[in-house]
Scaffold this active site. Structure first.
Site, PDB file in Angstrom:
ATOM      1  N   ARG A  73       0.825  -1.219   0.000  1.00 24.70           N
ATOM      2  CA  ARG A  73       0.000   0.000   0.000  1.00 24.70           C
ATOM      3  C   ARG A  73       0.856   1.265   0.000  1.00 24.70           C
ATOM      4  NH1 ARG A  73      -3.966   2.508   4.173  1.00 24.70           N
ATOM      5  NH2 ARG A  73      -5.462   3.523   2.784  1.00 24.70           N
ATOM      6  N   ASP A  78       2.621   6.065  -2.680  1.00 25.21           N
ATOM      7  CA  ASP A  78       3.773   6.828  -3.152  1.00 25.21           C
ATOM      8  C   ASP A  78       3.574   7.193  -4.624  1.00 25.21           C
ATOM      9  OD1 ASP A  78       6.253   8.018  -3.279  1.00 25.21           O
ATOM     10  OD2 ASP A  78       7.315   6.141  -3.718  1.00 25.21           O
ATOM     11  N   VAL A  81       1.133  10.044  -5.929  1.00 24.77           N
ATOM     12  CA  VAL A  81       1.365  11.456  -5.564  1.00 24.77           C
ATOM     13  C   VAL A  81       2.745  11.862  -6.079  1.00 24.77           C
ATOM     14  CG1 VAL A  81       1.459  13.097  -3.661  1.00 24.77           C
ATOM     15  CG2 VAL A  81      -0.051  11.110  -3.508  1.00 24.77           C
ATOM     16  N   GLY A  83       4.252  10.851  -8.597  1.00 30.79           N
ATOM     17  CA  GLY A  83       4.995   9.710  -9.134  1.00 30.79           C
ATOM     18  C   GLY A  83       5.711   8.964  -8.014  1.00 30.79           C
ATOM     19  N   ASP A  85       8.290   8.441  -5.942  1.00 28.01           N
ATOM     20  CA  ASP A  85       9.476   9.229  -5.595  1.00 28.01           C
ATOM     21  C   ASP A  85       9.751   9.240  -4.098  1.00 28.01           C
ATOM     22  OD1 ASP A  85       7.394  10.687  -4.661  1.00 28.01           O
ATOM     23  OD2 ASP A  85       7.853  12.525  -5.740  1.00 28.01           O
ATOM     24  N   GLU A  99       3.167  13.881   3.558  1.00 27.66           N
ATOM     25  CA  GLU A  99       1.858  13.400   3.107  1.00 27.66           C
ATOM     26  C   GLU A  99       1.174  12.502   4.140  1.00 27.66           C
ATOM     27  OE1 GLU A  99       3.071  11.579  -0.590  1.00 27.66           O
ATOM     28  OE2 GLU A  99       3.772  13.511  -1.347  1.00 27.66           O
ATOM     29  N   ASN A 105      -4.170   8.695   4.401  1.00 27.03           N
ATOM     30  CA  ASN A 105      -2.940   8.169   4.994  1.00 27.03           C
ATOM     31  C   ASN A 105      -2.948   8.178   6.516  1.00 27.03           C
ATOM     32  OD1 ASN A 105      -2.017   7.914   2.401  1.00 27.03           O
ATOM     33  ND2 ASN A 105      -0.701   9.721   2.440  1.00 27.03           N
ATOM     34  N   HIS A 204      -6.261  -5.996  -2.511  1.00 30.36           N
ATOM     35  CA  HIS A 204      -7.072  -6.132  -1.301  1.00 30.36           C
ATOM     36  C   HIS A 204      -7.336  -7.593  -0.942  1.00 30.36           C
ATOM     37  CE1 HIS A 204      -8.658  -1.720  -1.793  1.00 30.36           C
ATOM     38  NE2 HIS A 204      -7.379  -1.800  -1.506  1.00 30.36           N
ATOM     39  N   ASP A 256     -10.243  -9.554   2.483  1.00 28.52           N
ATOM     40  CA  ASP A 256     -10.551 -10.891   1.953  1.00 28.52           C
ATOM     41  C   ASP A 256     -10.659 -11.817   3.159  1.00 28.52           C
ATOM     42  OD1 ASP A 256     -10.534 -13.456   0.981  1.00 28.52           O
ATOM     43  OD2 ASP A 256      -8.607 -13.310  -0.044  1.00 28.52           O
ATOM     44  N   ASP A 264      -4.186 -14.289  -3.437  1.00 28.43           N
ATOM     45  CA  ASP A 264      -4.861 -15.196  -4.373  1.00 28.43           C
ATOM     46  C   ASP A 264      -6.034 -14.460  -5.030  1.00 28.43           C
ATOM     47  OD1 ASP A 264      -6.769 -15.024  -2.388  1.00 28.43           O
ATOM     48  OD2 ASP A 264      -6.314 -16.983  -1.525  1.00 28.43           O
TER      49      ASP A 264
HETATM   50  C1  HEM Z   1      -9.811   2.161  -6.123  1.00 33.10           C
HETATM   51  C2  HEM Z   1      -8.695   2.248  -5.556  1.00 33.10           C
HETATM   52  C3  HEM Z   1      -8.441   1.979  -4.107  1.00 33.10           C
HETATM   53  C4  HEM Z   1      -9.125   2.388  -3.006  1.00 33.10           C
HETATM   54  C5  HEM Z   1     -10.359   3.249  -2.946  1.00 33.10           C
HETATM   55  C6  HEM Z   1      -8.457   1.824  -1.854  1.00 33.10           C
HETATM   56  C7  HEM Z   1      -8.830   2.011  -0.549  1.00 33.10           C
HETATM   57  C8  HEM Z   1      -8.285   1.348   0.526  1.00 33.10           C
HETATM   58  C9  HEM Z   1      -8.736   1.485   1.876  1.00 33.10           C
HETATM   59  C10 HEM Z   1      -9.863   2.378   2.346  1.00 33.10           C
HETATM   60  C11 HEM Z   1      -7.998   0.649   2.640  1.00 33.10           C
HETATM   61  C12 HEM Z   1      -8.133   0.426   4.151  1.00 33.10           C
HETATM   62  C13 HEM Z   1      -7.342   1.499   4.891  1.00 33.10           C
HETATM   63  C14 HEM Z   1      -7.765   1.667   6.322  1.00 33.10           C
HETATM   64  O1  HEM Z   1      -8.892   1.317   6.644  1.00 33.10           O
HETATM   65  O2  HEM Z   1      -6.956   2.173   7.115  1.00 33.10           O
HETATM   66  C15 HEM Z   1      -7.057  -0.004   1.787  1.00 33.10           C
HETATM   67  C16 HEM Z   1      -6.137  -0.927   2.193  1.00 33.10           C
HETATM   68  C17 HEM Z   1      -5.187  -1.478   1.361  1.00 33.10           C
HETATM   69  N1  HEM Z   1      -4.983  -1.153   0.044  1.00 33.10           N
HETATM   70 FE1  HEM Z   1      -6.193  -0.074  -1.118  1.00 33.10          FE
HETATM   71  N2  HEM Z   1      -7.389   1.091  -2.282  1.00 33.10           N
HETATM   72  C18 HEM Z   1      -7.338   1.161  -3.649  1.00 33.10           C
HETATM   73  C19 HEM Z   1      -6.393   0.607  -4.471  1.00 33.10           C
HETATM   74  C20 HEM Z   1      -5.282  -0.061  -4.019  1.00 33.10           C
HETATM   75  C21 HEM Z   1      -4.141  -0.403  -4.836  1.00 33.10           C
HETATM   76  C22 HEM Z   1      -4.000  -0.040  -6.306  1.00 33.10           C
HETATM   77  C23 HEM Z   1      -3.256  -1.065  -4.032  1.00 33.10           C
HETATM   78  C24 HEM Z   1      -1.909  -1.633  -4.362  1.00 33.10           C
HETATM   79  C25 HEM Z   1      -1.361  -1.660  -5.530  1.00 33.10           C
HETATM   80  C26 HEM Z   1      -3.862  -1.147  -2.726  1.00 33.10           C
HETATM   81  C27 HEM Z   1      -3.338  -1.815  -1.652  1.00 33.10           C
HETATM   82  C28 HEM Z   1      -3.923  -1.890  -0.403  1.00 33.10           C
HETATM   83  C29 HEM Z   1      -3.472  -2.775   0.654  1.00 33.10           C
HETATM   84  C30 HEM Z   1      -2.372  -3.822   0.536  1.00 33.10           C
HETATM   85  C31 HEM Z   1      -4.255  -2.492   1.765  1.00 33.10           C
HETATM   86  C32 HEM Z   1      -4.139  -3.135   3.152  1.00 33.10           C
HETATM   87  C33 HEM Z   1      -3.162  -2.323   4.008  1.00 33.10           C
HETATM   88  C34 HEM Z   1      -2.986  -2.819   5.419  1.00 33.10           C
HETATM   89  O3  HEM Z   1      -3.422  -3.915   5.767  1.00 33.10           O
HETATM   90  O4  HEM Z   1      -2.387  -2.084   6.201  1.00 33.10           O
HETATM   91  N3  HEM Z   1      -5.065  -0.504  -2.744  1.00 33.10           N
HETATM   92  N4  HEM Z   1      -7.236   0.454   0.502  1.00 33.10           N
END
Ligand code: HEM
Length: 338
Positions: A73, A78, A81, A83, A85, A99, A105, A204, A256, A264
């Site tokens: 994440r 990174d 925003v 690019g 960097d 940020e 964040n 996710h 998940d 997966d």
């Molecule tokens: C439509 C785009 C996306 C939205 C709206 C979104 C939103 C979110 C939100 C709300 C969370 C939970 C954060 C929290 O509750 O503190 C999350 C977690 C996460 N997101 Fe996304 N996300 C998006 C795309 C992505 C992308 C593109 C990646 C990676 C390439 C990503 C990787 C992750 C990961 C791995 C987590 C879990 C982090 C943790 O367990 O600490 N997400 N995301």
């Protein structure tokens, strides 16, 4: 009645046309300058860079698989925003606003200590050579691999920015309550396609979300769609017990719930069943205008290999969003060099 029906029909058509337009635009907008990134960038200056990152990630993910999600994440936040960097890693100082306090964040991003540990190892071996932005890109690949996901080669040679932008972090990082059209537009704005969005959101399949980010969903759409399936009903009542209508904003639940620590394609199966935890995840399948995204969700749910291929390709594309301003190789990822 007739007027209302014709209004919603034309709204629907407009949204559908908008999605097609955004798709076409996405094919035109190219990712920013990526000519300086190569696979061999550290071959001479720091030949052990990849091994050092892998070793630290291996150790961290064994200790706690959530570390994989944290780093993946960080790399995403990174790259969206300025690019890729390393701007997300900068701490606030008297002269720089980082940020970390941006809405998506704050109280949410984790993994900064792990980045420090990896950076210390890299500095010990090859001082001033490997950028924090590259560290994140390599560590994110290793994170995915270490929890069962695909491998891809990571082009390197990024520079670390000397500035950050909390404003851009607030506007450019997608939020869980945004609709499909907005999410697609945000990805297109970064040179990423609708297919990249649906594949990358498969991230996710690991990691956790906080109650504040899924409350609207579990007291909204999810209630109606879970009516017809006992499994969904049980899952929903579990979610509601973790996340009440008021309070407990920081309580967490996996995105998940079937295999939260394994990379997966089961995440997409849950979406097909209407069990996406975030509204933005469920939008990929349930949005009335998401024909292309719904097809992709079905494809990825059926075929993990296609998901892995599209995911790796999209990660390389996202990692290639470089900051045209260039920068430096920070000694400490939290601060610009003095
Ligand atoms: C439509 C785009 C996306 C939205 C709206 C979104 C939103 C979110 C939100 C709300 C969370 C939970 C954060 C929290 O509750 O503190 C999350 C977690 C996460 N997101 Fe996304 N996300 C998006 C795309 C992505 C992308 C593109 C990646 C990676 C390439 C990503 C990787 C992750 C990961 C791995 C987590 C879990 C982090 C943790 O367990 O600490 N997400 N995301």
């Amino acid at each position: 009645m007739e007027a209302a029906a014709s209004f919603s029909k034309s709204l629907f058509l407009n949204l559908a046309v908008m999605i097609c337009f955004l798709g076409a635009l996405g094919r035109l907008v190219m990712a920013q300058d990526q000519s300086k990134l190569t696979l061999s960038y550290y071959d001479k200056s720091c030949p052990t860079a990849q091994q050092i990152v892998r070793k630290e990630m291996d150790c961290a993910v064994r200790q706690n698989p959530r570390n994989a999600a944290a780093i993946l994440r960080l790399h995403f936040h990174d790259c969206f925003v300025q690019g890729c960097d390393g701007s997300v890693l900068l701490d606030d100082t008297a002269t720089l606003i980082g940020e970390k306090t941006a809405s998506q964040n704050v109280n949410s991003l984790i993994g900064f200590d792990l980045v420090d540990r990896i950076k210390n190892q890299l500095e010990g071996e090859c001082p001033g050579v490997v950028s924090c932005a590259d560290l994140l890109a390599i560590a994110a690949r290793d994170a995915v691999l270490l929890v069962g996901g695909p491998y891809w080669d990571v082009p390197v040679g990024r520079q670390d920015s000397k500035i950050a932008s909390v404003e851009l972090a607030n506007t450019d990082i997608p939020t869980p309550n945004q609709n499909l059209v907005t999410l697609i537009a945000k990805f297109i704005g970064k040179g990423l396609s609708t297919q990249d969005l649906v594949a990358l959101i498969g991230s996710h399949t690991i990691g956790m979300a906080r109650c504040v980010n899924f409350r609207d969903r579990i007291y909204g759409d999810f209630v109606a769609t879970s009516e017809f399936d006992l499994g969904s009903k049980i899952y929903l009542s579990k979610l509601q017990s973790i996340c009440p209508e008021i309070g407990h904003d920081s309580k967490i639940s996996p995105m998940d719930y079937v295999s939260p620590n394994v990379f997966d394609n089961i995440f997409y199966e849950s979406i097909l069943k209407g069990e996406g935890l975030l509204n933005s995840d469920q939008e990929m399948y349930s949005s009335l205008v998401g024909f292309e995204t719904a097809d992709l969700v079905k494809t990825y749910a059926l075929d993990p290999l296609i998901f892995f291929k599209h995911f790796s390709d999209a990660m390389v594309k996202m990692g290639n969003i470089t900051n045209p301003l260039g920068g430096e190789v920070r000694k400490n990822c939290r601060f610009v060099n003095t």
